[in-house]
Each structure stands twice: as structure tokens, then as C-alpha cells.
Motif scaffolding. Structure first.
Motif, PDB file in Angstrom:
ATOM      1  N   UNK A  91       0.836  -1.208   0.000  1.00 15.04           N
ATOM      2  CA  UNK A  91       0.000   0.000   0.000  1.00 15.04           C
ATOM      3  C   UNK A  91       0.873   1.261   0.000  1.00 15.04           C
ATOM      4  N   UNK A  92       2.017   1.206  -0.634  1.00 12.86           N
ATOM      5  CA  UNK A  92       2.912   2.350  -0.674  1.00 12.86           C
ATOM      6  C   UNK A  92       2.395   3.415  -1.636  1.00 12.86           C
ATOM      7  N   UNK A  93       2.722   4.652  -1.358  1.00  6.15           N
ATOM      8  CA  UNK A  93       2.389   5.749  -2.267  1.00  6.15           C
ATOM      9  C   UNK A  93       3.638   6.562  -2.545  1.00  6.15           C
ATOM     10  N   UNK A  94       3.716   7.153  -3.742  1.00  2.34           N
ATOM     11  CA  UNK A  94       4.914   7.920  -4.096  1.00  2.34           C
ATOM     12  C   UNK A  94       4.952   9.234  -3.341  1.00  2.34           C
ATOM     13  N   UNK A  95       6.172   9.683  -3.036  1.00  3.90           N
ATOM     14  CA  UNK A  95       6.317  10.906  -2.255  1.00  3.90           C
ATOM     15  C   UNK A  95       7.572  11.655  -2.677  1.00  3.90           C
ATOM     16  N   UNK A  96       7.495  12.970  -2.519  1.00  8.36           N
ATOM     17  CA  UNK A  96       8.630  13.858  -2.708  1.00  8.36           C
ATOM     18  C   UNK A  96       9.125  14.284  -1.335  1.00  8.36           C
ATOM     19  N   UNK A  97      10.424  14.132  -1.095  1.00  6.31           N
ATOM     20  CA  UNK A  97      11.021  14.579   0.161  1.00  6.31           C
ATOM     21  C   UNK A  97      11.731  15.902  -0.080  1.00  6.31           C
ATOM     22  N   UNK A  98      11.316  16.923   0.692  1.00  3.55           N
ATOM     23  CA  UNK A  98      11.924  18.242   0.552  1.00  3.55           C
ATOM     24  C   UNK A  98      12.099  18.849   1.933  1.00  3.55           C
ATOM     25  N   UNK A  99      13.323  19.199   2.255  1.00  2.00           N
ATOM     26  CA  UNK A  99      13.624  19.822   3.555  1.00  2.00           C
ATOM     27  C   UNK A  99      13.119  18.982   4.726  1.00  2.00           C
ATOM     28  N   UNK A 100      13.254  17.658   4.593  1.00  2.00           N
ATOM     29  CA  UNK A 100      12.872  16.761   5.669  1.00  2.00           C
ATOM     30  C   UNK A 100      11.386  16.475   5.767  1.00  2.00           C
ATOM     31  N   UNK A 101      10.587  17.027   4.893  1.00  2.00           N
ATOM     32  CA  UNK A 101       9.142  16.774   4.871  1.00  2.00           C
ATOM     33  C   UNK A 101       8.778  15.975   3.615  1.00  2.00           C
ATOM     34  N   UNK A 102       7.704  15.212   3.712  1.00  2.00           N
ATOM     35  CA  UNK A 102       7.277  14.342   2.616  1.00  2.00           C
ATOM     36  C   UNK A 102       5.929  14.817   2.075  1.00  2.00           C
ATOM     37  N   UNK A 103       5.834  14.827   0.727  1.00  2.00           N
ATOM     38  CA  UNK A 103       4.629  15.314   0.063  1.00  2.00           C
ATOM     39  C   UNK A 103       4.097  14.229  -0.869  1.00  2.00           C
ATOM     40  N   UNK A 104       2.789  14.060  -0.856  1.00  2.00           N
ATOM     41  CA  UNK A 104       2.123  12.990  -1.593  1.00  2.00           C
ATOM     42  C   UNK A 104       2.122  13.291  -3.094  1.00  2.00           C
ATOM     43  N   UNK A 105       2.633  12.343  -3.883  1.00  2.00           N
ATOM     44  CA  UNK A 105       2.698  12.491  -5.344  1.00  2.00           C
ATOM     45  C   UNK A 105       1.643  11.663  -6.067  1.00  2.00           C
ATOM     46  N   UNK A 106       0.692  11.115  -5.325  1.00  2.00           N
ATOM     47  CA  UNK A 106      -0.282  10.199  -5.939  1.00  2.00           C
ATOM     48  C   UNK A 106      -1.078  10.845  -7.059  1.00  2.00           C
ATOM     49  N   UNK A 107      -1.290  12.151  -6.990  1.00  2.00           N
ATOM     50  CA  UNK A 107      -2.062  12.838  -8.034  1.00  2.00           C
ATOM     51  C   UNK A 107      -1.227  13.128  -9.272  1.00  2.00           C
TER      52      UNK A 107
END
Length: 277
Positions: A11-27
């Protein structure tokens, strides 16, 4: 960019890591984000929702690669501690793709194993198909990015009962921790000048640099393309420096140990060692 996959197995989802925070790339993309078109969509994306990382698992950044190709004895000091001369040509062997796990998932010592070993390595992730490349210089355009890898090995399986090749000692379940991120190639100023380190239970083991590789990353990708087709998402382990248990200077791994590996710019793994049922 630092790209990751977040969530429990399956159930993994793609993510962008920036400045230690993770952002959802599913869209924006699925989790096979290493092709040029997907990377461009990610670069153009805005207003990505942040992922609450509390209790979240970081998965391997590449979901079950088509192949894991490994290069052996690519650091002269490691070849020496293995009792071998530096190779004239890159030594290639295969590792089962199903060995891939997340950077902090548990590694299982196989049944009948007495010599499970660690190997910090730089991993290359292919972004576009590489086939009969004309030169090492052409290889760079086919690389999506780089990952931190631990090419876990069982030395008796690899050497004593190998039957003449190494894959038995490389393909046991959980033997390929990968990540935490895929770092795109443009983020790495000089891939041939990265520090690699490993620790077992907090004690230093390996400490070297990719500048000590016998065959460079570009040479390896070019060379391998002469013998096999490299497809997007394929992973190449580029070899490990000296400081492994095979040297005889350190004990092999046991259940309860913790292995940590790190490469400049590519993150750090902390892998607990368990035992296969």
C-alpha cells in the motif's frame, strides 16, 4: 529531487522529500517515478499535500525492479581483503528482485547461515532503456538517479556451495535494503566523490569513497549494456569498499544486531537483524 515510497507493504504511495518533509505524489505519478516523463511531471507539480510521517514506513524507492545487477570487487582494497586481484573487467552477477526491502525493514539471517555479511553500496537506477551504448559518456543520460544500498551476502552460500557463481549467497529473502530515497542524478555533483560508511551495533566498519572505484559508474552502465538490456527501474549495485566480515577482521551478523549504512547525499539506513523461521 529526493523521491520515496511511503506506507505499509502493498500500500505504498509515491512521495517527494523536501527539507525533511514528505509530500504525496499520488495525483501526479504512480510509484514508478523514475522515467523522464514522470520526473518532469513531478518537477512541475505544485500544492502537493504533506504526509504526516508519524508511524509511517519508508519503503524501497524502486518497487520490485526488473533486475538487480551487481558488480563485484569494484574497490581495490575490498578485492584484496577478499583474497583476489583487482578484476580486468567488471564482475557481474544477479540478485533476485524479490530481495528488495525498505531501508529500515528487518533483514533475516537465512536458515543454516553462519556467515551473513553487510556491504554498503552505491546503487544506480536506470531511467531510460540502455542497449549497446556507444561509450561511457552516453551512459549518463540513461540514469534516473542513485540510491543507498546494502548488498547483504551469505558468504558460505556465495563461495563454498555456489556451484561456480555468487547468486545463491546474494538472493536470500530481505537481502537488499534500498533507500530511503531515489535521488535524481542532477542532485549529485560528482558521483565519483561520495563517502560510503557502515556500522554494526554502532561500531564503525566501512569508510571509503566512490573515488576508489576500479570502474566508474558511467563505465559500468556502458559495459553492462553490451551484454544485457537495461530497462527503466533496473538497479545496479556498483560494489562495496573494504571493511566487511569476509575480511576476517569482524564477526558475521547475528540476530539482534543492527546494521547502519550511509552515503553522502543519499541518506542512511538502520536495519535490525533477525532470523528466518
Amino acid at each position: 529531487m529526493k523521491l520515496a515510497r511511503i506506507g505499509p507493504p502493498g500500500a505504498e504511495r509515491p512521495a517527494l522529500c523536501r527539507d525533511g518533509r514528505y509530500y504525496d505524489l499520488s495525483s501526479v505519478t504512480d510509484d514508478r517515478f523514475f522515467t523522464p516523463d514522470r520526473l518532469e511531471r513531478i518537477r512541475a507539480a505544485t500544492d502537493l499535500p504533506e504526509i504526516d510521517m508519524t508511524g509511517q514506513r519508508i519503503a524501497a524507492p524502486v518497487p520490485r525492479p526488473g533486475v538487480v545487477l551487481c558488480v563485484g570487487q569494484n574497490y581495490a582494497a575490498h578485492a584484496a581483503e577478499s583474497g583476489s586481484e583487482p578484476p580486468e573487467h567488471p564482475v557481474m552477477f544477479y540478485k533476485a528482485p524479490g530481495t528488495v526491502i525498505g531501508p529500515n525493514d528487518q533483514v533475516l539471517i537465512p536458515r543454516r547461515s553462519a556467515k551473513t555479511d553487510w556491504e554498503v553500496e552505491l546503487a544506480v537506477v536506470i531511467g531510460t532503456t540502455a542497449r549497446y551504448l556507444a561509450s561511457p559518456e552516453d551512459a549518463v543520460a540513461h540514469i534516473a538517479g542513485y540510491c543507498l544500498s546494502n548488498d547483504v551476502s551469505e558468504r558460505d552460500f556465495q563461495l563454498a556451495v555456489s556451484g561456480g557463481q555468487w547468486s545463491k549467497g546474494k538472493s536470500c529473502e530481505t537481502f537488499q535494503p534500498l533507500g530511503p530515497w531515489l535521488v535524481t542524478a542532477d542532485e549529485i555533483a560528482d558521483v565519483q566523490d561520495l563517502r560510503l560508511r557502515s556500522w554494526v551495533n554502532g561500531e564503525p566498519r566501512q569508510d571509503s569513497s566512490t573515488k576508489d572505484m576500479i570502474f566508474s559508474v558511467a563505465h559500468l552502465v556502458w559495459h553492462l549494456s553490451q551484454f544485457t538490456v537495461l530497462d527503466p527501474g533496473d538497479v545496479i549495485n556498483t560494489g562495496t569498499p573494504e571493511g566487511v566480515a569476509l575480511s576476517g577482521r569482524f564477526p558475521y551478523l547475528r540476530a539482534g544486531d543492527v546494521v547502519e549504512v550511509e552515503i553522502d547525499g543519499l541518506g542512511r539506513q538502520r536495519t535490525p537483524i533477525g532470523k528466518a523461521d
